[in-house]
Design a protein around this motif. Structure first.
Motif: not given
Length: 286
Positions: A58-64, A86-88
């Protein structure tokens, strides 16, 4: 971001991301190989950062996502936002339902192949509605826009770099398996995508072309093109009927033609891709 998403596309996003998430959690994580993807990179990070994989995802996707909005702007689609969230969400659900899943089998090669097939199926569902699983796709789009790298090449390079990071936490065997898995994943995904695009181009010369045309248009709900043709043997004038069909429709057409005109001259070729509006099932003509 003014992308309209239909209910059908929402359902495909849910199903597609499910088939992406399942192999990540139930196959890649227990088997400890790192196929080049954001999830693979997170699997490596989890050895250094004491957070759950779902939280790191979630954190990495949010940054991206933030970088995507800032650097890509209007080209950044709503579907990517949904798949990135959806992934996290799926991973968090799996962590609650099955906290410590065992390895699928004792053979890492079998596990790798099962992972690739399941993942490629999910990615194919997403790509066919012009969506992606997020993650590295965002990085690839940024590299494409600012450094003019081809998206496919960007994904490949990023994938191999991530697979190579497995050496920091695993042994050399895992490194080689991860690199090979990243390469095979790209090949299998291409095969899945090619398979969904294949069509049959059928050319028919028959005096019963009007009946055959009506069958294609009214029963199969596909378009037909008629060409004037001249026979090279006797210079007779004829009509050539040409249509493009899916495999199941092609079988129905052959069955009909064999009954209508057993002597019809038919040639069939495989079409790898149709670009433009390919006569989506039109309303039945009365």
């Amino acid at each position: 971001m003014k992308e309209k998403i239909s209910l059908k596309e929402y359902m495909i996003l849910l199903v597609g991301m499910f088939f992406v998430s399942v192999p990540v959690y139930y196959i890649m994580m227990p088997s400890k190989f790192v196929v080049g993807s954001l999830s693979g990179f997170i699997l490596v990070l989890a050895n250094f950062i004491p957070l759950k994989v779902s939280v790191l995802t979630f954190i990495l996707n949010a940054i991206l996502l933030v970088l995507g909005f800032l650097l890509i702007g209007k080209e950044f689609g709503a579907k990517t936002v949904i798949t990135s969230l959806l992934l996290p969400a799926y991973l968090a659900l799996f962590e609650v339902v099955t906290p410590n899943p065992p390895e699928l089998t004792d053979n890492i090669i079998v596990n790798l192949l099962c992972f690739i097939i399941c993942l490629s199926f999910g990615q194919t569902l997403l790509f066919n509605i012009n969506a992606s699983s997020g993650g590295l796709d965002i990085v690839a789009k940024i590299l494409n826009k600012y450094l003019h790298f081809e998206i496919g090449r960007s994904l490949m390079i990023a994938g191999f770099v991530i697979a190579a990071t497995s050496i920091f936490v695993y042994d050399r065997n895992t490194l080689i398996i991860s690199l090979l898995g990243t390469y095979i994943d790209g090949i299998v995904l291409d095969q899945f995508l090619d398979g969904t695009h294949i069509r049959k181009k059928i050319s028919i010369i028959s005096p019963e072309y009007e009946e055959i045309k009506d069958f294609v248009v009214k029963k199969l709900h596909r378009g037909v093109t008629l060409y004037n043709a001249t026979g090279g043997w006797d210079n007779s004038e004829r009509i050539e009927l040409v249509t493009i069909l899916q495999n199941n429709e092609y079988a129905s057409l052959l069955e009909y033609v064999s009954k209508t005109d057993p002597k019809a001259f038919i040639t069939v070729s495989t079409v790898g891709q149709v670009i433009g509006q390919w006569n989506p099932h039109i309303k039945k003509i009365k």
